[in-house]
Design an enzyme around this catalytic site. Structure first.
Site, PDB file in Angstrom:
ATOM      1  N   LYS A   1      12.902  11.939  71.789  1.00  8.07           N
ATOM      2  CA  LYS A   1      11.743  11.043  71.706  1.00  8.07           C
ATOM      3  C   LYS A   1      11.349  10.504  73.067  1.00  8.07           C
ATOM      4  O   LYS A   1      10.224  10.086  73.273  1.00  8.07           O
ATOM      5  CB  LYS A   1      11.991   9.903  70.712  1.00  8.07           C
ATOM      6  CG  LYS A   1      13.121   9.002  71.083  1.00  8.07           C
ATOM      7  CD  LYS A   1      13.265   7.909  70.061  1.00  8.07           C
ATOM      8  CE  LYS A   1      14.524   7.109  70.299  1.00  8.07           C
ATOM      9  NZ  LYS A   1      15.773   7.821  70.036  1.00  8.07           N
ATOM     10  N   LYS A  28      16.682  19.320  75.608  1.00  6.61           N
ATOM     11  CA  LYS A  28      16.675  19.019  74.174  1.00  6.61           C
ATOM     12  C   LYS A  28      15.397  18.265  73.784  1.00  6.61           C
ATOM     13  O   LYS A  28      14.886  17.460  74.566  1.00  6.61           O
ATOM     14  CB  LYS A  28      17.956  18.238  73.866  1.00  6.61           C
ATOM     15  CG  LYS A  28      17.807  16.918  73.194  1.00  6.61           C
ATOM     16  CD  LYS A  28      19.082  16.172  73.016  1.00  6.61           C
ATOM     17  CE  LYS A  28      18.727  14.690  73.183  1.00  6.61           C
ATOM     18  NZ  LYS A  28      19.375  13.778  72.302  1.00  6.61           N
ATOM     19  N   LYS A  40      21.259   8.181  79.492  1.00  2.00           N
ATOM     20  CA  LYS A  40      20.373   7.117  79.005  1.00  2.00           C
ATOM     21  C   LYS A  40      20.198   6.023  80.045  1.00  2.00           C
ATOM     22  O   LYS A  40      19.107   5.476  80.193  1.00  2.00           O
ATOM     23  CB  LYS A  40      20.894   6.532  77.679  1.00  2.00           C
ATOM     24  CG  LYS A  40      20.758   7.533  76.538  1.00  2.00           C
ATOM     25  CD  LYS A  40      20.747   6.884  75.170  1.00  2.00           C
ATOM     26  CE  LYS A  40      20.484   7.960  74.109  1.00  2.00           C
ATOM     27  NZ  LYS A  40      20.137   7.468  72.816  1.00  2.00           N
TER      28      LYS A  40
HETATM   29  N1  AQP Z   1      16.941  17.923  69.907  1.00  2.00           N
HETATM   30  C1  AQP Z   1      17.858  17.725  68.995  1.00  2.00           C
HETATM   31  N2  AQP Z   1      18.426  18.784  68.382  1.00  2.00           N
HETATM   32  C2  AQP Z   1      19.380  18.606  67.420  1.00  2.00           C
HETATM   33  N3  AQP Z   1      19.801  17.396  67.017  1.00  2.00           N
HETATM   34  C3  AQP Z   1      19.249  16.316  67.604  1.00  2.00           C
HETATM   35  N4  AQP Z   1      19.444  14.986  67.430  1.00  2.00           N
HETATM   36  C4  AQP Z   1      18.629  14.299  68.274  1.00  2.00           C
HETATM   37  N5  AQP Z   1      17.904  15.170  69.003  1.00  2.00           N
HETATM   38  C5  AQP Z   1      18.265  16.426  68.608  1.00  2.00           C
HETATM   39  C6  AQP Z   1      20.370  14.415  66.464  1.00  2.00           C
HETATM   40  O1  AQP Z   1      19.650  13.497  65.649  1.00  2.00           O
HETATM   41  C7  AQP Z   1      20.562  12.497  65.181  1.00  2.00           C
HETATM   42  C8  AQP Z   1      19.946  11.131  65.333  1.00  2.00           C
HETATM   43  O2  AQP Z   1      19.805  10.860  66.692  1.00  2.00           O
HETATM   44  P1  AQP Z   1      19.735   9.403  67.258  1.00  2.00           P
HETATM   45  O3  AQP Z   1      19.483   8.411  66.235  1.00  2.00           O
HETATM   46  O4  AQP Z   1      20.892   9.183  68.156  1.00  2.00           O
HETATM   47  O5  AQP Z   1      18.478   9.560  68.054  1.00  2.00           O
HETATM   48  P2  AQP Z   1      18.447   9.837  69.536  1.00  2.00           P
HETATM   49  O6  AQP Z   1      19.634  10.571  70.070  1.00  2.00           O
HETATM   50  O7  AQP Z   1      18.159   8.506  70.104  1.00  2.00           O
HETATM   51  O8  AQP Z   1      17.250  10.800  69.519  1.00  2.00           O
HETATM   52  P3  AQP Z   1      16.648  11.279  70.827  1.00  2.00           P
HETATM   53  O9  AQP Z   1      15.308  11.710  70.554  1.00  2.00           O
HETATM   54  O10 AQP Z   1      17.596  12.259  71.426  1.00  2.00           O
HETATM   55  O11 AQP Z   1      16.620   9.915  71.661  1.00  2.00           O
HETATM   56  P4  AQP Z   1      16.622   9.715  73.192  1.00  2.00           P
HETATM   57  O12 AQP Z   1      15.337  10.287  73.699  1.00  2.00           O
HETATM   58  O13 AQP Z   1      16.696   8.203  73.335  1.00  2.00           O
HETATM   59  O14 AQP Z   1      17.838  10.415  73.729  1.00  2.00           O
HETATM   60  C9  AQP Z   1      21.854  12.666  65.986  1.00  2.00           C
HETATM   61  O15 AQP Z   1      22.825  13.270  65.164  1.00  2.00           O
HETATM   62  C10 AQP Z   1      21.453  13.574  67.105  1.00  2.00           C
HETATM   63  O16 AQP Z   1      22.535  14.375  67.536  1.00  2.00           O
END
Ligand code: AQP
Length: 338
Positions: free
Chosen positions: A203, A200, A117
């Site tokens: 967003k 993966k 990140k």
């Molecule tokens: N691709 C994924 N496959 C399975 N599980 C996923 N999660 C996120 N992406 C995947 C799971 O969703 C839950 C909430 O995640 P969060 O609130 O931590 O959101 P995040 O990690 O910020 O989502 P992103 O899209 O992965 O954000 P960025 O792009 O900022 O890294 C968690 O349980 C997560 O494991």
């Protein structure tokens, strides 16, 4: 301690985008819904985590309601689980500080999500909050004495840290915290980007074409599924190493239709990738259309939504306050006289 004798589940999701994506849903939220039947389940919108990267205040407020509405639309039932907003329960920040003081700097530095990140946001702009975010997550989990933490694969390392810190605290001060286990569904723990099925779905993906947002116009969703990257072969077979794109589509299809991947492979024998994509596009549209409508219903009634969250925070605080009081006592803080 709450009287519910069932095992405890705890998880949280960030209000950092208007819409949840398919990875969030299949990797985590689907399990939230299932576990509310068998567990005393606590789920929260983690706004304290959201501010580890810059947020516009009005957007953050709106996205917090958006997130809660989507969790309800996905099937969380406030009668069967406790749904709340993290900042409504101040004990999270309070136990977070205690856990900060228990964590080694080197230990925190090994968290790979911080590396990813901070690289995305620019290392010079990464905040100390982003660095210590896994430690706040430790506090989130331990406050509720959770036995199970439904998350995606990307969170496994943070649950390991939680286990380590729970054991460290218990070893130093006496039994206080339940040592939790990750609850990660092997098949859907990592859903992949539709344009680059080696990374993966996220967003912050480099192209929005690879990301399925649940609140997108269903036509857009169908289009994204139909233009998913596959390979030059033609056989529909589950083989994540050699056929990452097709395997990802099969996983999504199998989960949303409650079918086994093996049965899907059989039913697509002799068919082209286009057939799988067309069917999956239809399944996705059937899934997101009512989801969008239900989310909108909750958003149209913010009073009810806020009152669900207020009741959730009250229930959550009862548990969190007790754990924090025990922790403070074990550490040796002088009790405040009222
Ligand atoms: N691709 C994924 N496959 C399975 N599980 C996923 N999660 C996120 N992406 C995947 C799971 O969703 C839950 C909430 O995640 P969060 O609130 O931590 O959101 P995040 O990690 O910020 O989502 P992103 O899209 O992965 O954000 P960025 O792009 O900022 O890294 C968690 O349980 C997560 O494991």
């Amino acid at each position: 301690m709450a009287s519910d004798a069932r095992p405890r589940a705890l998880s949280g999701i960030q209000p950092t985008a208007g819409s949840f994506h398919l990875g969030n849903y299949l990797g985590a939220i689907r399990q939230y819904v299932a576990l509310q039947e068998s567990h005393d389940a606590f789920y929260m919108v983690v706004d304290l985590h959201a501010i580890t990267v810059p947020q516009d205040p009005a957007e953050l407020r709106a996205n917090t309601r958006f997130a809660a509405a989507q969790l309800l639309a996905a099937g969380l039932d406030p009668e069967r689980c406790t749904l709340f907003v993290q900042s409504h329960v101040p004990e999270h920040a309070q136990l977070g500080w205690v856990m900060n003081c228990l964590t080694g700097f080197g230990e925190a530095s090994r968290m790979t999500q911080f590396k990813d990140k901070s690289a995305k946001h620019g290392a010079d702009r990464a905040t100390v909050g982003l660095f210590t975010y896994p430690i706040l997550q430790v506090a989130d989990i331990l406050l509720y004495q959770a036995t199970h933490v439904p998350v995606g694969e990307d969170q496994r390392q943070h649950i390991e840290l939680t286990r380590d810190l729970a054991e460290r605290f218990n070893g130093r001060f006496g039994d206080t915290f339940t040592v939790p286990a990750p609850y990660i569904v092997k098949e859907t723990g990592k859903i992949y980007d539709l344009q680059d099925p080696t990374i993966k779905m996220s967003k912050s993906a480099s192209t929005p074409k690879g990301l399925i947002n649940l609140l997108d116009d269903p036509k857009v969703t169908a289009k994204k599924v139909k233009s998913a990257v596959t390979d030059t072969d033609t056989v529909i077979r589950f083989d994540p190493e050699n056929k990452a794109g097709v395997s990802n589509l099969l996983t999504i299809m199998a989960t949303l239709t409650d079918t086994s991947v093996a049965d899907l492979e059989k039913s697509y024998e002799g068919k082209m990738y286009g057939a799988l994509k067309t069917d999956l596009a239809e399944v996705m549209v059937d899934f997101v259309t009512p989801f969008r409508a239900r989310t909108q219903e909750y958003l149209d009634d913010p009073e009810t939504l806020d009152s669900i969250l207020a009741k959730g925070a009250e229930k959550a605080r009862a548990v969190a306050a007790e754990t924090l009081a025990q922790t403070y006592e074990k550490i040796g803080f002088l009790p405040a006289k009222h």
